[in-house]
Design a protein around this motif. Structure first.
Motif, PDB file in Angstrom:
ATOM      1  N   MET A   3       0.649  -1.647  -0.512  1.00 14.02           N
ATOM      2  CA  MET A   3       0.138   0.616  -0.348  1.00 14.02           C
ATOM      3  C   MET A   3       0.694   1.009  -0.196  1.00 14.02           C
ATOM      4  O   MET A   3       2.376   1.372   0.350  1.00 14.02           O
ATOM      5  CB  MET A   3      -1.257  -0.094   0.845  1.00 14.02           C
ATOM      6  CG  MET A   3      -0.347   0.452   2.429  1.00 14.02           C
ATOM      7  SD  MET A   3      -1.467   0.899   4.102  1.00 14.02           S
ATOM      8  CE  MET A   3      -2.156  -0.756   3.886  1.00 14.02           C
ATOM      9  N   ARG A  10      -7.481  11.000   0.386  1.00  7.32           N
ATOM     10  CA  ARG A  10      -8.030   9.415   0.529  1.00  7.32           C
ATOM     11  C   ARG A  10      -8.731   8.820   0.038  1.00  7.32           C
ATOM     12  O   ARG A  10      -8.848   7.398   0.065  1.00  7.32           O
ATOM     13  CB  ARG A  10      -8.341   9.364   2.182  1.00  7.32           C
ATOM     14  CG  ARG A  10      -8.265   9.163   3.454  1.00  7.32           C
ATOM     15  CD  ARG A  10      -8.813   9.841   4.811  1.00  7.32           C
ATOM     16  NE  ARG A  10     -10.004   9.626   4.866  1.00  7.32           N
ATOM     17  CZ  ARG A  10     -11.108   9.671   5.293  1.00  7.32           C
ATOM     18  NH1 ARG A  10     -10.928   7.784   5.144  1.00  7.32           N
ATOM     19  NH2 ARG A  10     -12.407   9.866   5.622  1.00  7.32           N
ATOM     20  N   LYS A  11      -9.915   9.048  -0.504  1.00  9.58           N
ATOM     21  CA  LYS A  11     -10.746   8.373  -1.057  1.00  9.58           C
ATOM     22  C   LYS A  11     -10.360   8.583  -2.746  1.00  9.58           C
ATOM     23  O   LYS A  11     -10.578   9.739  -3.544  1.00  9.58           O
ATOM     24  CB  LYS A  11     -12.348   8.508  -0.805  1.00  9.58           C
ATOM     25  CG  LYS A  11     -12.161   8.118   1.018  1.00  9.58           C
ATOM     26  CD  LYS A  11     -13.543   8.642   1.107  1.00  9.58           C
ATOM     27  CE  LYS A  11     -13.784   8.696   3.024  1.00  9.58           C
ATOM     28  NZ  LYS A  11     -15.102   8.920   3.001  1.00  9.58           N
ATOM     29  N   LYS A  72      -4.904   2.381  -5.199  1.00 11.44           N
ATOM     30  CA  LYS A  72      -6.021   3.051  -5.813  1.00 11.44           C
ATOM     31  C   LYS A  72      -6.839   1.905  -4.366  1.00 11.44           C
ATOM     32  O   LYS A  72      -6.999   1.132  -3.999  1.00 11.44           O
ATOM     33  CB  LYS A  72      -7.443   2.658  -6.559  1.00 11.44           C
ATOM     34  CG  LYS A  72      -8.284   2.416  -6.695  1.00 11.44           C
ATOM     35  CD  LYS A  72      -8.841   2.478  -7.872  1.00 11.44           C
ATOM     36  CE  LYS A  72     -10.423   3.193  -8.723  1.00 11.44           C
ATOM     37  NZ  LYS A  72     -10.264   3.628  -9.802  1.00 11.44           N
ATOM     38  N   PRO A  73      -7.606   3.297  -3.464  1.00  9.48           N
ATOM     39  CA  PRO A  73      -8.334   2.764  -2.020  1.00  9.48           C
ATOM     40  C   PRO A  73      -9.572   2.305  -2.786  1.00  9.48           C
ATOM     41  O   PRO A  73     -10.621   3.581  -3.311  1.00  9.48           O
ATOM     42  CB  PRO A  73      -8.175   3.947  -1.314  1.00  9.48           C
ATOM     43  CG  PRO A  73      -7.999   5.427  -2.081  1.00  9.48           C
ATOM     44  CD  PRO A  73      -7.244   4.468  -3.328  1.00  9.48           C
ATOM     45  N   THR A  75     -13.833   1.911  -0.873  1.00 10.30           N
ATOM     46  CA  THR A  75     -13.885   2.100  -0.135  1.00 10.30           C
ATOM     47  C   THR A  75     -14.835   1.407   0.558  1.00 10.30           C
ATOM     48  O   THR A  75     -15.499   0.585  -0.970  1.00 10.30           O
ATOM     49  CB  THR A  75     -14.983   3.618   0.563  1.00 10.30           C
ATOM     50  OG1 THR A  75     -15.382   3.776  -1.267  1.00 10.30           O
ATOM     51  CG2 THR A  75     -13.583   4.288  -0.119  1.00 10.30           C
ATOM     52  N   PRO A  90     -11.552   3.549   3.166  1.00  9.24           N
ATOM     53  CA  PRO A  90     -11.458   2.649   2.874  1.00  9.24           C
ATOM     54  C   PRO A  90     -10.843   1.787   3.272  1.00  9.24           C
ATOM     55  O   PRO A  90     -10.679   1.373   4.481  1.00  9.24           O
ATOM     56  CB  PRO A  90     -10.221   3.682   2.437  1.00  9.24           C
ATOM     57  CG  PRO A  90      -9.963   5.237   2.757  1.00  9.24           C
ATOM     58  CD  PRO A  90     -11.178   4.897   3.738  1.00  9.24           C
ATOM     59  N   TRP A  93      -6.349  -2.151  -0.655  1.00  4.82           N
ATOM     60  CA  TRP A  93      -6.205  -1.125  -2.067  1.00  4.82           C
ATOM     61  C   TRP A  93      -5.961  -1.809  -3.118  1.00  4.82           C
ATOM     62  O   TRP A  93      -5.874  -3.759  -2.836  1.00  4.82           O
ATOM     63  CB  TRP A  93      -4.250  -1.238  -1.478  1.00  4.82           C
ATOM     64  CG  TRP A  93      -4.687   0.261  -0.475  1.00  4.82           C
ATOM     65  CD1 TRP A  93      -4.871  -0.269   0.856  1.00  4.82           C
ATOM     66  CD2 TRP A  93      -4.433   1.166  -0.506  1.00  4.82           C
ATOM     67  NE1 TRP A  93      -4.593   1.470   1.496  1.00  4.82           N
ATOM     68  CE2 TRP A  93      -4.459   2.550   0.800  1.00  4.82           C
ATOM     69  CE3 TRP A  93      -4.607   2.495  -1.617  1.00  4.82           C
ATOM     70  CZ2 TRP A  93      -4.701   3.400   0.931  1.00  4.82           C
ATOM     71  CZ3 TRP A  93      -4.288   3.299  -1.158  1.00  4.82           C
ATOM     72  CH2 TRP A  93      -4.005   4.590   0.056  1.00  4.82           C
TER      73      TRP A  93
END
Length: 136
Positions: A3, A10-11, A72-73, A75, A90, A93
């Motif tokens: 990660m 964050r998103k 890429k996170p 959620t 999140p 990943w």
């Protein structure tokens, strides 16, 4: 688990996976490679599972190159939560892998051994793959 150490946002939004890979379509570091034939979200856990399988098989004779990184996170909202109230937190990943991207590369092993190793690794992957070798 792979990660990023730090991200700007964050998103992120889901995006699209259509079309061919923009880069990493040629073998750059090794002699043999494993190419993705389908677009997919490749999770950090799947990358780690394939890496462990390959490294267990090559022992200390070959060299492995991983050409994807999960940046890429993704959620998820908690279970039994009503609609609305914003985007979830999140959870894991992923690496966005488009068609024809080289995922793994091997060097310092012979062709038959590389084919067998990549076949074992392909069982751990969520997409169809193809064995490719470097063209001189």
């Amino acid at each position: 688990m792979l990660m990023p150490k730090k991200v700007k946002f964050r998103k992120v939004q889901r995006g699209t996976m259509k079309g061919l890979s923009k880069g990493a379509r040629e073998i750059a570091f090794g002699t043999y490679g494993l190419r993705a034939l389908e677009p997919v979200w490749f999770t950090a856990q799947q990358i780690e599972a394939a890496r462990m399988t390959i490294s267990r098989e090559i022992k200390k004779e070959g060299k492995l190159f991983i050409r994807v990184f999960p940046d890429k996170p993704v959620t998820k909202k908690p279970a039994e939560t009503r609609m609305g109230k914003g985007k979830g937190n999140p959870e894991f990943w992923v690496a966005v892998v488009k068609r024809e991207r080289i995922i793994f590369e091997l060097s310092e092993v012979d062709e038959e051994r590389a084919k067998a190793i990549f076949k074992l690794a392909a069982y751990k992957l969520p997409m169809k793959t193809q064995f490719v070798k470097k063209v001189d």
